[in-house]
Design a protein around this motif. Sequence first.
Motif: not given
Length: 344
Positions: A67, A70-72, A75, A199-200, A202, A310
Motif C-alpha cells: 500500500i 506500490d500505491l501511495r 501517486r 487514482s491508480g 503509478d 484521501r
Amino acid sequence: MPADAVPLRAGTLSWLFPRRTALVSLALTAVIAVVVVLATLASSTGMSLTESVRGLLGTGDFATNMIVQDLRLPRIVVGLLVGAALGISGCLLQTLAGNRLATPDVIGVNEGATAVVVASVVGSSTAMVGDWWLGPVGAVAAAVLVVFAAGGMGTRGYRVLVVGIGVSTVVGAVGDLVMSRQNQSSAGGIFLWSVGSLSGRDYGVAVPLLICLAVLVPLALASGNRLGALRFDDDTASALGVDVRLVRGVALTLAVLLAGVAVGVGGPISFVALAAPVVASRLCGPDRVPVAGSALLGAALTAGADALGRVVAPVEIPVGVVTSVLGGPFLLWVLFGKEKTGKA
C-alpha cells in the motif's frame, strides 16, 4: 539591476544571482518535503502512523508495504510532477497574456486535452481512460484554435481570455456529449478522471512524465528570463535584443505542452495553474517571472490536495474536486486584488 540580485563575477564572466528567488525556492523545497512526508503517512485505510512508517521503510507486512510503496508513493510522485507542470504552464500563460486569469483551464487548453482523451475511449468496454500522450495533442489543437481566433497572443490578453472561455465551453460540451454516449461502467471511470484524479497512477506514467519535464522545464526556465522583457512594450523588448515573436511562440508552445501532459496524466486539475504563479510572484517579487517558484508551489498544492482528498472524508475525493473547492475563494481574492490595484 534587480534589487534582490547579487552580482557574481569570474574573470570576464558575470551572473546576477537571484537571492530572493533562491531563498524562496529553498523554503518551498522544504514545504514539499513536509507535504511528501504527511502524504505518505496519511491513510484512508485505517492504517496507523506506526504501520505507515514501517511500510515506508519496508519492514511491515506484505499488504502494508504494498500500500505504501506500490500505491501511495508513486501517486505522490505523479502528483508532484503534474503540479509542477501545471504551475509552470500557468506562469508562462499569465505572463504572455498579461493577465492573472489566463490559465490553461480558463482559455480552453485543458478542455481540449480532456476532450481528445475522452474521445479516444469511445466504444471501449473498460473504465480506463486513453493514453496520456493524447493530452498534449488535444491541448495543442485547442491552443491553435484560441490563438487563431484571438488574432495572436500579442498584448491583448483580454481577447485570449474571451475567446478561450468560448472555446473551452464548446469543447467541454463536446466532451460531455461523448461521455454521455458511453455505457455506465466505462463512463464512471472516465468521469472520475475528467474532474481531475490521480487514482491508480503509478511509475508507469511517472517515468515518461519525468522525461517530458526534464526536456521542457529547462526550456521554460530559459524562456522565463526572456519573458521578463515582454513586460515592456514590443519596441522596448526588441531594443533590448529580444526576438518578441520567437519568445512568445516558444513560451506558448511550452505552456501548452506542459498543460497537455499534466492533463493527460492527472485529468483537468483546476486552480493549480491559477494559484501557483500568483503566489509565487508575491513571494519572489515583481522583478522576475517566477517559473521555478510556480513549479514548486504547483507541486506542493497538487500533492497536498490529493492527500487531503484521501483522508478528509470516508470516501476518497478526487484531487480536482479539492482544488476546485479551494480555487473559488482564491479566485475571488484575485479579482478583489485586481479591483484594488487596477491591474489584471
